[in-house]
Write an enzyme that holds these catalytic residues in place. Structure first.
Site, PDB file in Angstrom:
ATOM      1  N   GLN A  50       7.000  -1.176  10.471  1.00  0.00           N
ATOM      2  CA  GLN A  50       8.138  -1.846  11.867  1.00  0.00           C
ATOM      3  C   GLN A  50       9.634  -1.565  11.638  1.00  0.00           C
ATOM      4  O   GLN A  50       9.827  -1.811  12.358  1.00  0.00           O
ATOM      5  CB  GLN A  50       7.735  -3.042  11.695  1.00  0.00           C
ATOM      6  CG  GLN A  50       6.754  -3.833  13.080  1.00  0.00           C
ATOM      7  CD  GLN A  50       6.152  -5.311  12.788  1.00  0.00           C
ATOM      8  OE1 GLN A  50       6.874  -5.352  11.995  1.00  0.00           O
ATOM      9  NE2 GLN A  50       5.372  -5.638  14.025  1.00  0.00           N
ATOM     10  N   LEU A  83       8.603  -3.584   4.047  1.00  0.00           N
ATOM     11  CA  LEU A  83       8.673  -4.286   2.723  1.00  0.00           C
ATOM     12  C   LEU A  83       9.836  -4.722   2.484  1.00  0.00           C
ATOM     13  O   LEU A  83      10.975  -3.572   2.922  1.00  0.00           O
ATOM     14  CB  LEU A  83       7.617  -3.055   2.211  1.00  0.00           C
ATOM     15  CG  LEU A  83       6.412  -4.098   1.547  1.00  0.00           C
ATOM     16  CD1 LEU A  83       5.304  -4.416   3.167  1.00  0.00           C
ATOM     17  CD2 LEU A  83       5.689  -3.526   0.512  1.00  0.00           C
ATOM     18  N   GLY A  93       7.788  11.350   2.374  1.00  0.00           N
ATOM     19  CA  GLY A  93       7.723  11.437   1.458  1.00  0.00           C
ATOM     20  C   GLY A  93       8.791  10.456   0.068  1.00  0.00           C
ATOM     21  O   GLY A  93       9.210  10.245   1.797  1.00  0.00           O
ATOM     22  N   LEU A 134       8.200   8.228  -1.739  1.00  0.00           N
ATOM     23  CA  LEU A 134       7.461   7.188  -0.980  1.00  0.00           C
ATOM     24  C   LEU A 134       7.876   5.960  -1.825  1.00  0.00           C
ATOM     25  O   LEU A 134       8.349   5.714  -3.199  1.00  0.00           O
ATOM     26  CB  LEU A 134       5.787   7.361  -1.711  1.00  0.00           C
ATOM     27  CG  LEU A 134       4.657   8.917  -1.495  1.00  0.00           C
ATOM     28  CD1 LEU A 134       3.625   8.686  -1.169  1.00  0.00           C
ATOM     29  CD2 LEU A 134       5.750   8.626   0.523  1.00  0.00           C
ATOM     30  N   HIS A 135       7.900   5.202  -1.241  1.00  0.00           N
ATOM     31  CA  HIS A 135       7.932   3.567  -2.331  1.00  0.00           C
ATOM     32  C   HIS A 135       7.090   2.314  -1.410  1.00  0.00           C
ATOM     33  O   HIS A 135       5.713   2.576  -1.027  1.00  0.00           O
ATOM     34  CB  HIS A 135       9.126   3.093  -1.609  1.00  0.00           C
ATOM     35  CG  HIS A 135       9.836   3.245  -0.016  1.00  0.00           C
ATOM     36  ND1 HIS A 135       8.924   2.390   0.936  1.00  0.00           N
ATOM     37  CD2 HIS A 135      11.179   4.141   0.329  1.00  0.00           C
ATOM     38  CE1 HIS A 135       9.549   2.291   1.900  1.00  0.00           C
ATOM     39  NE2 HIS A 135      10.667   3.677   2.026  1.00  0.00           N
ATOM     40  N   ALA A 136       7.170   1.535  -2.185  1.00  0.00           N
ATOM     41  CA  ALA A 136       6.376   0.200  -2.050  1.00  0.00           C
ATOM     42  C   ALA A 136       6.277   0.117  -0.524  1.00  0.00           C
ATOM     43  O   ALA A 136       4.466  -0.139  -0.117  1.00  0.00           O
ATOM     44  CB  ALA A 136       6.761  -0.723  -2.346  1.00  0.00           C
ATOM     45  N   SER A 170      14.103   1.272   1.866  1.00  0.00           N
ATOM     46  CA  SER A 170      13.958   2.929   3.018  1.00  0.00           C
ATOM     47  C   SER A 170      14.263   4.026   1.503  1.00  0.00           C
ATOM     48  O   SER A 170      14.797   3.397   0.857  1.00  0.00           O
ATOM     49  CB  SER A 170      14.492   2.989   3.647  1.00  0.00           C
ATOM     50  OG  SER A 170      15.768   4.004   4.199  1.00  0.00           O
ATOM     51  N   ARG A 216      16.307   6.156   1.979  1.00  0.00           N
ATOM     52  CA  ARG A 216      17.636   6.248   1.984  1.00  0.00           C
ATOM     53  C   ARG A 216      18.422   5.177   0.901  1.00  0.00           C
ATOM     54  O   ARG A 216      19.507   5.305   0.937  1.00  0.00           O
ATOM     55  CB  ARG A 216      17.876   6.460   3.373  1.00  0.00           C
ATOM     56  CG  ARG A 216      17.534   7.995   4.083  1.00  0.00           C
ATOM     57  CD  ARG A 216      18.913   7.636   5.993  1.00  0.00           C
ATOM     58  NE  ARG A 216      18.189   9.684   5.586  1.00  0.00           N
ATOM     59  CZ  ARG A 216      17.200   9.307   6.430  1.00  0.00           C
ATOM     60  NH1 ARG A 216      16.723   8.009   7.084  1.00  0.00           N
ATOM     61  NH2 ARG A 216      17.012  10.738   7.039  1.00  0.00           N
ATOM     62  N   HIS A 230       5.818   2.470   1.993  1.00  0.00           N
ATOM     63  CA  HIS A 230       4.494   3.610   2.233  1.00  0.00           C
ATOM     64  C   HIS A 230       3.015   3.348   1.428  1.00  0.00           C
ATOM     65  O   HIS A 230       2.055   3.712   2.384  1.00  0.00           O
ATOM     66  CB  HIS A 230       4.955   4.649   1.798  1.00  0.00           C
ATOM     67  CG  HIS A 230       6.215   5.385   2.161  1.00  0.00           C
ATOM     68  ND1 HIS A 230       7.413   5.522   1.779  1.00  0.00           N
ATOM     69  CD2 HIS A 230       6.486   6.132   3.294  1.00  0.00           C
ATOM     70  CE1 HIS A 230       8.778   5.756   2.587  1.00  0.00           C
ATOM     71  NE2 HIS A 230       7.903   6.389   3.327  1.00  0.00           N
TER      72      HIS A 230
END
Ligand code: PAF
EC number: 6.3.2.1
Length: 270
Positions: free
Chosen positions: A142, A170, A25, A27-29, A179, A181, A31
């Site tokens: 990656q 990305l 979860g 989520l960012h670009a 990330s 985080r 994901h």
């Protein structure tokens, strides 16, 4: 978009050629780029959102980890995801003691040294998720290079009927790898964190001018990273074995940096 909470909910989807994007979860670009690739290559896309307790150590951020579920579901719906799997902890871990898996010795070191038990937790949950979702292809970033290599090994070693697909990292416009985080960083810490992509770029540029010796390349990176706490900065091949020199198309610069209390991972594929 279907919301599945239990294995039974997943079964009734009755889908074939599933592209799967496992996530925790927030989520960012990054994901969303995995979802986009999964959509392009599969008839049906499933995303899982599950903050997996078994991959967090005792003093790690499990309870603090961001859980913006409504926003995540909205992003998935807008991205055209067919189904989201959001299980409860008891659903994925029905027994007090779970079967455990360990990464192979040749893929240890780095994150495995700094986060004992982390990859066992990742393997455990991803195998459960693969068995429940039954994807044809599964997509991983990656950025978490060691995780990716270990999961590819699991799929090959256990003859899992799924292809583990690596997708590029990305970055924000300032170069910081995306990330979940990153939200822990204060504006000042974020500024400091930019030394990470700068160091990797410095290494890349030096390599492109013909420097291939690991010690030289890593020293250039270290210089840029100072005064941040470098947990590791290493040149390895894509089987995670140390290299003295870059082997073209088979090399990785791996790094983990601590900015305040936040650990940030990044890497460069050469
Ligand atoms: O990379 C992640 O977000 C997690 O480690 C994963 C693969 C979803 C397993 O919990």
């Amino acid at each position: 978009m279907q919301i599945c909470k239990t294995p039974a909910d997943l079964k009734v989807l009755n889908a074939q050629n599933i592209g799967f994007v496992p996530t925790m979860g927030a989520l960012h670009a990054g994901h969303l780029s995995l979802i986009e690739r999964a959509k392009a290559e599969n008839a049906f896309v499933v995303v899982s959102i599950f903050v997996n307790p078994t991959q967090f150590g005792m003093n790690e951020d499990f309870s603090q980890y961001p859980r913006p579920l409504e926003k995540d579901l909205d992003l998935c719906a807008k991205a055209g995801v067919n189904a989201v799997f959001t299980p409860q902890v008891q659903t994925l871990y029905p027994f007090k003691e779970a079967i455990s898996l360990n990464p192979p010795k040749d893929l240890l070191g780095f994150e495995a040294d700094l986060r004992p038990g982390h990859f066992s937790g990742v393997l455990q949950v991803v195998l459960k998720l693969f068995n429940l979702v039954r994807p044809t292809k599964a997509y991983f970033g990656q950025k978490d290079a060691q995780q990716l290599l270990i999961l590819q090994r699991m799929a090959n070693d256990l003859f899992l009927p799924v292809e583990v697909i690596a997708c590029p990292t990305l970055r924000d416009s300032d170069g910081l790898a995306l990330s979940s985080r990153n939200t822990y960083l204060s504006p000042e810490q974020r500024e400091l964190a930019l030394k990470i992509p700068k160091a990797l770029n410095t290494i890349k540029e030096a390599y492109e001018t013909g420097i291939t010796q690991g010690t030289n390349l890593l020293a250039l990176g270290q210089e840029v990273l100072s005064p941040l706490e470098v947990q590791y900065l290493a040149l390895v091949n894509r089987q995670l074995q140390p290299l003295e020199r870059v082997e073209p198309n088979n090399s990785l610069i791996l790094t983990a940096i601590k900015v305040g209390t936040t650990r940030l991972l990044d890497n460069l594929w050469l």
